[in-house]
Design an enzyme around this catalytic site. Structure first.
Site, PDB file in Angstrom:
ATOM      1  N   LYS A 124       0.813  -1.215   0.000  1.00  0.00           N
ATOM      2  CA  LYS A 124       0.000   0.000   0.000  1.00  0.00           C
ATOM      3  C   LYS A 124       0.847   1.266   0.000  1.00  0.00           C
ATOM      4  CE  LYS A 124      -4.168  -1.919   2.155  1.00  0.00           C
ATOM      5  NZ  LYS A 124      -3.740  -3.316   2.218  1.00  0.00           N
ATOM      6  N   GLY A 172      -8.404  -7.419   2.898  1.00  0.00           N
ATOM      7  CA  GLY A 172      -9.474  -8.115   3.584  1.00  0.00           C
ATOM      8  C   GLY A 172      -9.772  -7.560   4.959  1.00  0.00           C
ATOM      9  N   GLY A 173      -9.307  -6.310   5.236  1.00  0.00           N
ATOM     10  CA  GLY A 173      -9.576  -5.710   6.529  1.00  0.00           C
ATOM     11  C   GLY A 173      -8.614  -6.121   7.619  1.00  0.00           C
ATOM     12  N   ARG A 298      -6.146  -8.372 -10.584  1.00  0.00           N
ATOM     13  CA  ARG A 298      -6.745  -9.608 -11.082  1.00  0.00           C
ATOM     14  C   ARG A 298      -8.159  -9.291 -11.565  1.00  0.00           C
ATOM     15  NH1 ARG A 298     -10.272 -10.742  -6.827  1.00  0.00           N
ATOM     16  NH2 ARG A 298      -9.568 -10.017  -4.789  1.00  0.00           N
TER      17      ARG A 298
END
Length: 679
Positions: A124, A172-173, A298
């Protein structure tokens, strides 16, 4: 184009059908007569996707780490099979830098972006720097390498509160926390670091301004090997848990849509992207400002709604791009028409905290597929939803001329999706899609929490529903006896067995249980009508017909002038109604003299039971140990999620219900305590 290996990934179980169908369609168009291979783990040996494949190869055991994550094993089989290309599906290896590099090393085409793009977008902090340089809006925050407490606290004060703390890797948190005020910062930071280290092997975090009322808007992009890139408009995934997505998002101007699309294309070009990808933005619900969040390198699970509004086949595009072809269209040629929704159907219990489930699909009836409705699934009636992979059963995709038409179609098709044998989220999806605020397009990431009470109202069983359950049992008995005969075009409930004398009252007695309450239902045949009594109350006069619909039990009833048509399914222990508001199940309570079954759940005070089927990953105690209320006893893993079983009281461990690594059924005793007297 040569043969292609198709990796079927139950990490993202939905989309199995469309992946197989689209791949086959595209292969046939390109090369005429090429086969498709499939890799399977042991539990998938008899799965639907294995049946579809021309050839199937065993890749390993049930655990993902021993099968679908074994890139080396997959490449080895691909080379033996003579394949030149691998489509990685949605999950597992689709965003693996190592697997993409391994494919390149072994001269196997990876149907995805270059490994460098996966790497840059997978971290990130790195991706934020690249996006900032490319002129893509990023949210105010700190993405630096200095991870000391002092530096992070200083940067947090600059950004202001509320503040989002996020792991630089993964998704996914996981590794994500919110600090609403300064005094909460250090606790939230330490918690995020711990989870990030455990999940991704890296405790580094970034800090961002927390948007109080965010929307999650993402843009589908596509790029080829020649520097061309386009966007296929945007999708709204704001309702968290990603159970309903739509395209296009409601309430955006055409100018804003173009800005989003152009920013997404800049993001793709900045990392030399090739193939299908999704650029995700966080959008402020109030002023509609948007900021780059991350890029999924993806094909997304929800890509069909983009296909529906643009008339494209993105899997075919993937194959053509991987074969070296340029993009088939320019940006100006990509038009947008109508509105599309996707609902993900899971084996889970929404009222039980959305705990994932598993079990057999005893009965499965789906809506009719058409140009406007896509039913994409990897299971059939009689299949088992496994504890080893994602609990997704299917995804339902619909298209309409406008949002209202598409939403009405979604609700109608959800009502036609009938499943028994395990819990699903279909009822919740119906309630969510029917909610006035969702209908108006007032969506945001906190939607479920904000409207929790209206989405989960108390369940009350009506006399009307009990009457319908009783009618289902009556018609089922008559159908099973083969003694009913056609009359006025339907099966007559009064044409029963020769032993049934209709010159006197005959009462059937049923005990039906729902929501921990047992109801006594009496049914009396009386001339041309049926009378039904609930819990010794007044008798309802009922008229009912069985509508011929193959082997399905479909009934038209008139109960106290309330006329409706519904389907039902009955097995040895349960009667299930499929009504306008979803599925309603009743347990058939056996008379005491027939009921020899032992309560599987047992005494909650003397044992700890599995809340769902799963694998006993770790046992933290042994017989004879003394434990305190709240102590961790064992770890159960189901559908990639860990569930910690805790002690409900102070107690002494008597026995363990299974060895580590063993499968446990829902309701099975995992830990048993000594009785009080023995202590």
């Amino acid at each position: 184009m040569a043969d292609m290996v198709h990796l079927q990934h139950f990490d993202q179980l939905d989309g199995v059908d469309v992946m197989v169908a689209s791949v086959e369609k595209a292969i046939n168009e390109i090369s005429g007569e090429n086969s498709m291979e499939d890799y399977i783990s042991d539990p998938d040996e008899k799965s639907l996707h294995t049946q579809y494949a021309d050839e199937a190869y065993r890749v390993g055991e049930a655990a993902s780490a021993s099968s679908y994550l074994r890139g080396d094993r997959i490449i080895e089989i691909a080379k033996k099979a003579g394949c030149q290309a691998i489509h990685p599906g949605y999950g597992f290896l689709s965003e693996s830098v190592e697997f993409a590099e391994l494919c390149q090393k072994e001269s196997v085409i990876f149907m995805g972006p270059p490994s460098s793009a996966i790497r840059d977008m997978g971290i990130k902090s790195t991706s934020k720097h690249i996006m900032d340089a490319a002129g893509v809006p990023i949210i105010n925050g700190y993405h630096g390498e200095d991870q000391s407490d002092e530096r992070l606290q200083k940067e947090a004060q600059k950004i202001g509160f509320p503040l989002m703390i996020k792991a630089v890797r993964g998704g996914g948190g996981k590794g994500m926390r919110i600090a609403m005020k300064p005094e909460e910062f250090m606790d939230a930071l330490n918690s995020a670091r711990t989870e990030s280290q455990k999940s991704f092997g890296d405790s580094s975090v970034l800090l961002e301004r927390y948007v109080r009322s965010p929307r999650h808007v993402e843009v589908q992009v596509f790029a080829d090997h020649y520097g061309n890139a386009v966007y296929l408009w945007e999708r709204d995934c704001s309702v968290q848990r990603k159970i309903i997505e739509e395209a296009p998002p409601p309430g955006l101007s055409e100018e804003l849509r173009r800005e989003l699309g152009e920013a997404a294309v800049r993001a793709a070009k900045a990392v030399g992207y090739v193939g299908a990808g999704t650029v995700e933005f966080i959008m402020d619900k109030e002023d509609l400002s948007f900021h780059f969040m991350e890029m999924n390198t993806r094909l997304q699970v929800e890509h069909p709604i983009s296909e529906m509004i643009t008339g494209t086949d993105l899997v075919e595009w993937q194959i053509r791009i991987a074969a070296g072809e340029p993009l088939p269209v320019t940006q100006e040629q990509i038009t947008r028409k109508g509105h599309a929704f996707e609902a993900r159907i899971y084996a889970e219990n929404p009222r039980g905290g959305f705990l994932p489930g598993a079990g057999p699909l005893r009965y499965l009836a789906t809506p009719q597929a058409s140009d406007l409705v896509r039913v994409e699934t990897g299971v059939r009636e009689g299949d088992e939803v496994s504890v080893h992979y994602d609990p997704m059963i299917a995804k339902l995709v619909v298209w309409g001329e406008n949002r209202s038409q598409a939403l009405n179609s979604l609700i109608a098709r959800l009502r036609e999706y009938h499943i028994t044998g395990l819990e699903t989220n279909i009822n919740f999806l119906i309630d969510l899609a029917s909610h006035p605020e969702f209908q108006s397009g007032n969506v945001h990431t906190g939607f479920i929490d904000q409207h929790f009470n209206t989405l989960f109202p108390p369940v009350e069983i009506s006399d009307n529903e009990l009457c319908k359950a009783a009618l289902s049992l009556v018609f089922n008995e008559l159908q099973a006896s083969q003694d009913c005969y056609p009359r006025r075009g339907y099966n007559d409930p009064f044409a029963a067995s020769p032993n049934l004398r209709l010159n006197y009252d005959l009462i059937r007695k049923y005990q039906l249980k729902a929501n921990d309450k047992t109801y006594q239902v009496n049914v009396k045949f009386n001339g041309e009508t049926i009378e039904i009594q609930i819990d010794n109350g007044s008798w309802y006069t009922v008229k009912a017909d069985r509508i011929m619909d193959g082997d399905r039990l479909k009934i038209r009833s008139n109960i106290a002038d309330n006329i409706s048509t519904y389907n039902a399914y009955i097995d040895e222990s349960e009667v299930t109604l499929f009504l306008d508001n979803g599925k309603l199940s009743f347990e058939l309570v056996q008379p005491k003299f027939l009921n020899t079954a032992v309560d599987q759940m047992g005494n909650a005070g003397s044992k700890v039971v599995a809340p769902m089927p799963g694998v006993l990953e770790k046992v933290l105690v042994k017989p004879g140990d003394k434990v305190k209320k709240g102590d961790n006893l064992a770890v159960l893993v189901a559908m990639k999620m860990e569930h910690i079983l805790k002690a409900p009281k102070d107690a002494v461990i008597k026995s363990i219900g299974g060895a580590e690594g063993s499968n446990v059924a829902k309701g099975a005793a995992v830990i048993t305590f000594e009785e009080e007297a023995e202590q």
